[in-house]
Design a protein around this motif. Structure first.
Motif, short mmCIF file in Angstrom:
data_model
loop_
_atom_site.label_atom_id
_atom_site.label_comp_id
_atom_site.label_asym_id
_atom_site.label_seq_id
_atom_site.Cartn_x
_atom_site.Cartn_y
_atom_site.Cartn_z
N SER A 226 0.84 -1.20 0.00
CA SER A 226 0.00 0.00 0.00
C SER A 226 0.87 1.25 0.00
CB SER A 226 -0.89 0.02 1.24
OG SER A 226 -1.63 1.21 1.33
N PRO A 227 0.68 2.14 -0.98
CA PRO A 227 -0.44 2.22 -1.90
C PRO A 227 -0.20 1.57 -3.26
CG PRO A 227 0.79 4.24 -2.02
CD PRO A 227 1.49 3.38 -0.99
N PHE A 228 1.08 1.25 -3.59
CA PHE A 228 1.34 0.71 -4.92
C PHE A 228 2.17 -0.56 -4.81
CE2 PHE A 228 3.88 0.25 -8.75
CZ PHE A 228 2.91 0.35 -9.72
N PRO A 229 1.84 -1.59 -5.57
CA PRO A 229 0.73 -1.66 -6.53
C PRO A 229 -0.63 -1.94 -5.88
CG PRO A 229 1.92 -3.72 -6.54
CD PRO A 229 2.68 -2.82 -5.60
N GLY A 230 -0.64 -2.21 -4.57
CA GLY A 230 -1.87 -2.50 -3.87
C GLY A 230 -2.21 -3.97 -3.94
N ALA A 231 -2.37 -4.62 -2.77
CA ALA A 231 -2.84 -6.01 -2.75
C ALA A 231 -4.27 -6.05 -3.25
CB ALA A 231 -2.74 -6.56 -1.33
N LYS A 232 -4.62 -7.11 -3.97
CA LYS A 232 -5.94 -7.18 -4.58
C LYS A 232 -6.64 -8.50 -4.27
CE LYS A 232 -4.90 -4.12 -8.47
NZ LYS A 232 -4.85 -3.98 -9.96
N CYS A 233 -7.97 -8.43 -4.22
CA CYS A 233 -8.77 -9.63 -4.11
C CYS A 233 -10.06 -9.45 -4.91
CB CYS A 233 -9.08 -9.98 -2.66
SG CYS A 233 -10.36 -8.98 -1.90
N ASP A 234 -10.70 -10.56 -5.22
CA ASP A 234 -11.95 -10.52 -5.97
C ASP A 234 -13.11 -10.37 -5.00
OD1 ASP A 234 -14.47 -12.10 -7.08
OD2 ASP A 234 -13.33 -11.41 -8.81
N MET A 235 -13.89 -9.31 -5.19
CA MET A 235 -15.11 -9.09 -4.39
C MET A 235 -16.28 -8.95 -5.35
SD MET A 235 -14.19 -6.49 -1.25
CE MET A 235 -12.97 -6.90 -0.01
N GLY A 236 -17.06 -10.01 -5.47
CA GLY A 236 -18.24 -9.95 -6.33
C GLY A 236 -17.91 -9.64 -7.78
N GLY A 237 -16.79 -10.17 -8.27
CA GLY A 237 -16.40 -9.96 -9.66
C GLY A 237 -15.56 -8.72 -9.89
N GLU A 238 -15.28 -7.95 -8.86
CA GLU A 238 -14.42 -6.78 -8.99
C GLU A 238 -13.08 -7.03 -8.31
OE1 GLU A 238 -16.12 -3.16 -7.61
OE2 GLU A 238 -17.99 -3.38 -8.74
N GLN A 239 -11.99 -6.56 -8.94
CA GLN A 239 -10.67 -6.63 -8.33
C GLN A 239 -10.49 -5.40 -7.44
OE1 GLN A 239 -7.64 -8.86 -8.58
NE2 GLN A 239 -9.49 -10.09 -8.68
N VAL A 240 -10.70 -5.60 -6.15
CA VAL A 240 -10.65 -4.51 -5.18
C VAL A 240 -9.25 -4.42 -4.59
CG1 VAL A 240 -11.53 -3.69 -2.96
CG2 VAL A 240 -13.10 -4.67 -4.65
#
Length: 299
Positions: A226-240
């Motif tokens: 955080s902030p770059f590149p930012g850890a990501k996960c799938d939430m309801g079809g969105e990469q949050v």
């Protein structure tokens, strides 16, 4: 002293300002060339370039320092010392040798731990209890030179790379002013051979959260990226993008949403404190949950 300053990103700006405030003569500022940015993709000066121009300093941004002409131009500045912090180009031996007292590097780790490109990210991701800043006499190797000054600082339990970045930048600015004031009396201390680690550049492939892993690991990943590149996960079809977190008690299947933005891991759970949907601004968890239909499980 008559200085050459060599730096490019935001991390380097407070250092440049501290050197100017301390009354040093900045013969020239070296930084990365302007890069295309914004909607028009027009060349835009980087943070150090922009600040140096505001201060009325001579700015140079060669693509390389390997050529004889560039090395001669650097030597002609007749600097007492060069201060280097996150510059982004390799310095040939001729450049390292040109200033009277050589080149001093401000490195954001407790060397020899985390030599290399991403020491702040890696310290958090590894779960280090502390980090710090070293003022190092540069030599040809990658962050291998002897250390003139060092200062340690604890890493906060919820601290992100962005927060630690700002603290270490301010610390580096203060330490380099001290080092220059005391330069004749400082003894370079060779780095020990034991404890060497390398802070490799962050690969975006590292950013995907794996909820089957322990909560402590995923918390470190989120805060470290955080902030770059930012850890990501799938939430309801969105990469949050997940931007702040803490480890909490919780039990459930990996990826199960337990309460609010608390998510179960292979061991324990992580509470997401700040997140960002694609195309949206970053939000604290309470604002994020308003108007967002959070699924029972995230990927």
């Amino acid at each position: 002293m008559r200085l050459v300053f060599m730096g490019s990103p935001d991390f380097s700006v407070p250092v440049l300002e501290a050197l100017v405030d301390a009354g040093h003569d900045i013969a020239a500022v070296y930084c990365q060339p302007p890069r295309p940015a914004g909607r028009g993709k027009k060349d835009r000066p980087g943070p150090v370039h922009a600040r140096a121009a505001e201060l009325g300093l001579l700015v140079r941004h060669p693509v390389s320092l390997k050529g004889a002409d560039e090395q001669a131009a650097f030597a002609a500045l007749n600097a007492d010392v060069a201060v280097v912090v996150a510059y982004g180009l390799i310095l040939p031996q001729a450049v390292l040798d040109a200033p009277k007292h050589g080149c001093l590097n401000i490195h954001a780790s407790l060397l020899p731990r985390w030599r290399g490109a991403a020491p702040i990210h890696r310290a958090i991701m590894a779960g280090d209890a502390e980090t710090g800043v070293c003022i190092m006499q540069m030599e040809a190797g990658l962050d291998t030179g002897p250390v003139l000054l060092r200062e340690a600082t604890p890493i906060g339990a919820e601290e992100t790379t962005a927060q630690l970045h700002d603290r270490l930048s301010a610390m580096g600015a203060r330490l380099i002013v001290q080092a220059l004031d005391r330069l004749p009396d400082l003894t370079p201390v060779p780095q020990p051979e034991d404890g060497v680690t390398y802070a490799h550049k962050i690969n975006k492939a590292e950013a995907q959260v794996d909820w089957t892993r322990p909560a402590v690991e995923m918390d470190r990943l989120i805060r470290g990226l955080s902030p770059f590149p930012g850890a990501k996960c799938d939430m309801g079809g969105e990469q949050v993008k997940l931007l702040a977190s803490r480890v909490v008690d919780g039990l459930g299947a990996p990826g199960q949403v337990l309460d609010g933005l608390t998510i179960a891991c292979g061991e324990g759970a992580v509470e997401i404190l700040r997140a960002q949907r694609p195309g949206k601004r970053a939000m604290d968890s309470a604002d994020f949950l308003r108007g967002f239909d959070l699924p029972e499980r995230v990927g």
